[in-house]
Write an enzyme that holds these catalytic residues in place. Structure first.
Site, PDB file in Angstrom:
ATOM      1  N   GLY A  11       0.904  -1.252  -0.174  1.00 21.62           N
ATOM      2  CA  GLY A  11      -0.031   0.082   0.110  1.00 21.62           C
ATOM      3  C   GLY A  11       0.767   1.120   0.052  1.00 21.62           C
ATOM      4  NE  ARG A  72      -2.613  -3.752  -0.417  1.00 24.60           N
ATOM      5  CZ  ARG A  72      -2.148  -3.416   0.581  1.00 24.60           C
ATOM      6  NH1 ARG A  72      -0.683  -4.086   1.099  1.00 24.60           N
ATOM      7  NH2 ARG A  72      -2.475  -2.284   1.175  1.00 24.60           N
ATOM      8  CG  ASP A 103       3.400  -6.623   8.089  1.00 27.71           C
ATOM      9  OD1 ASP A 103       2.933  -6.108   7.059  1.00 27.71           O
ATOM     10  OD2 ASP A 103       3.049  -7.020   9.000  1.00 27.71           O
ATOM     11  CB  THR A 125       2.761   0.777   7.171  1.00 30.10           C
ATOM     12  OG1 THR A 125       1.325   0.584   7.346  1.00 30.10           O
ATOM     13  CG2 THR A 125       3.427   0.399   8.415  1.00 30.10           C
ATOM     14  CG  ASP A 127      -1.820   0.191   8.702  1.00 24.57           C
ATOM     15  OD1 ASP A 127      -2.637   1.114   8.220  1.00 24.57           O
ATOM     16  OD2 ASP A 127      -1.789  -0.934   8.177  1.00 24.57           O
ATOM     17  CG  ASP A 129       1.023  -2.529  11.451  1.00 21.17           C
ATOM     18  OD1 ASP A 129       1.999  -1.988  10.654  1.00 21.17           O
ATOM     19  OD2 ASP A 129       0.276  -3.243  10.656  1.00 21.17           O
ATOM     20  NE  ARG A 171      -1.875  -4.208   8.034  1.00 21.37           N
ATOM     21  CZ  ARG A 171      -0.699  -4.907   7.651  1.00 21.37           C
ATOM     22  NH1 ARG A 171      -0.746  -5.732   6.899  1.00 21.37           N
ATOM     23  NH2 ARG A 171       0.346  -4.628   8.202  1.00 21.37           N
TER      24      ARG A 171
HETATM   25  O1  F6P Z   1      -1.854  -1.390   5.758  1.00 22.92           O
HETATM   26  C1  F6P Z   1      -1.966  -0.230   4.950  1.00 22.92           C
HETATM   27  C2  F6P Z   1      -3.405   0.025   4.683  1.00 22.92           C
HETATM   28  O2  F6P Z   1      -3.673   1.239   4.308  1.00 22.92           O
HETATM   29  C3  F6P Z   1      -4.338  -0.550   5.553  1.00 22.92           C
HETATM   30  O3  F6P Z   1      -4.567   0.341   6.858  1.00 22.92           O
HETATM   31  C4  F6P Z   1      -5.548  -1.029   4.978  1.00 22.92           C
HETATM   32  O4  F6P Z   1      -6.528  -1.928   5.518  1.00 22.92           O
HETATM   33  C5  F6P Z   1      -5.142  -1.354   3.766  1.00 22.92           C
HETATM   34  O5  F6P Z   1      -3.774  -0.909   3.660  1.00 22.92           O
HETATM   35  C6  F6P Z   1      -5.730  -1.143   2.419  1.00 22.92           C
HETATM   36  O6  F6P Z   1      -5.256  -1.654   1.468  1.00 22.92           O
HETATM   37  P1  F6P Z   1      -5.740  -1.297  -0.234  1.00 22.92           P
HETATM   38  O7  F6P Z   1      -5.396  -0.130  -0.787  1.00 22.92           O
HETATM   39  O8  F6P Z   1      -5.211  -2.574  -0.702  1.00 22.92           O
HETATM   40  O9  F6P Z   1      -7.207  -1.456  -0.103  1.00 22.92           O
END
Ligand code: F6P
Length: 341
Positions: A11, A72, A103, A125, A127, A129, A171
């Site tokens: 992401g 991804r 991660d 990230t 997040d 995390d 997440r």
């Molecule tokens: O890990 C980063 C993040 O933004 C999370 O907070 C969220 O759940 C996820 O990626 C969303 O991912 P995508 O852009 O693939 O929908």
């Protein structure tokens, strides 16, 4: 002179371009060649790369997204590890990689290191995390976006005597929800790390309304367990589960239990887009420069980290395996206010 491949995977996250700029500027100054990989691991798997120089990274420090693009797709999830990127690595003459990722991407970077490719990681990230580092860039920007949203939603909630539920990303980590909830003065914050009781929240809101405050702002992290379990909204193009919808579940329950009108706002990718804050630009720049230094020293399987105000490095796998949930102290400080809202 050695050649370094630069990948931004997973992401996107505000500050990524500042990190790219730091890596490229430092390696370019040392006379090393940098090959930018397009669309994350996908570019390495499909042979899509382009050279990066000091000139190609001018003016990007404040730009959101990543100039290299991301995806991804992952060589260990969707390919056969090193073998799926070897042709590109060899054709481009890549001697080592700098991987800017969350991660999942960093775990794959560590596996590549085990298979013999030199890799330095930079945590990325919103997040916050990832273990081993006090903070990741992008988090500060996301918190600011959510705080701005809470400020706006509070005035409309107040005007209409509503419960306003704001769902944040993160997440299974509650960092964004907790920080933005505290900064925005939310009445209730619900995070995955702390068990909650929806009846008790409803009771608190009722008591608050009985005391004359006719609106409530509730912040909900997307990864909380609900009566429907973890709420997801399908599978993405790469087979990963998409979190989202917990806010709506909580809002419906609160409406049913309190009888007050409840609305939900899911902030989603607003939290990831746009310009990084000054804090994130500085952090990302420093992480980029430090990753380049580690690469120049020939280090591998390490991830850049910040401890206090100092840049350091940690083993990539150790960092990814160290859980980094919201610190209970942060939640306890917020909860002190909820109890008196
Ligand atoms: O890990 C980063 C993040 O933004 C999370 O907070 C969220 O759940 C996820 O990626 C969303 O991912 P995508 O852009 O693939 O929908």
């Amino acid at each position: 002179m050695p050649t370094v491949g630069l990948v931004t995977a997973g992401g996107d996250c505000p500050g990524t371009n500042a990190a790219i700029r730091g890596v490229v500027a430092r390696l370019d100054a040392a006379g090393w060649k940098v090959i930018g990989v397009e669309k994350g691991w996908k570019g390495l798997m499909e042979g899509k790369t382009r050279p990066l120089t000091r000139d190609s990274v001018r003016g990007i420090i404040g730009r959101g997204g990543t100039i290299l693009g991301s995806s991804r797709l992952d060589p260990y999830v969707h390919g056969n590890g090193y073998e799926s990127i070897r042709p590109t690595v060899e054709a481009a003459g890549i001697d080592s990689l700098v991987v800017i990722g969350g991660d999942g991407s960093l775990r794959s970077a560590a596996k590549l290191a085990e298979e013999g490719l030199k890799v330095v990681g930079i945590p990325k990230t919103i997040d916050n995390d990832i273990g081993g580092t006090d903070v990741t860039f992008g988090f500060h920007t996301a918190v600011q976006v959510v705080t701005d949203a809470i400020d706006r939603l509070t005035t409309t909630a107040e005007a209409h005597d509503r419960i306003m539920v704001v769902e944040t990303m993160g997440r299974t980590a509650g960092w964004i929800a907790a920080y933005a909830g505290i900064a925005g003065g939310a009445e209730i914050i619900v995070v995955p790390e702390i068990p909650y009781d929806i009846e008790e929240i409803a009771e608190r809101i009722r008591a608050r309304h009985d005391a004359g405050r006719t609106y409530s702002l509730v912040v909900v992290a997307e990864g909380i367990p609900t009566e429907r379990g973890f709420v997801t909204s399908g599978i993405d193009a790469f087979g990963f589960e998409r979190l989202g919808g917990a806010g709506e579940v909580v809002a419906k329950e609160l409406e049913r239990l309190t009888g007050y009108e409840a609305r939900t706002v899911t902030l989603g990718h607003l939290q990831r887009g746009g310009s990084p804050t000054a804090f994130d630009r500085v952090l990302a720049t420093r992480m980029g420069l430090h990753a380049a230094e580690l690469t120049l020293q020939g280090k591998s399987s390490v991830m850049v980290a910040v401890r206090g105000t100092r840049m350091t490095d940690v083993d990539i796998l150790e960092a990814c395996n160290e859980p980094r949930p919201l610190e209970p102290e942060v939640f306890a400080e917020a909860a002190w206010f909820f109890a008196r809202a």
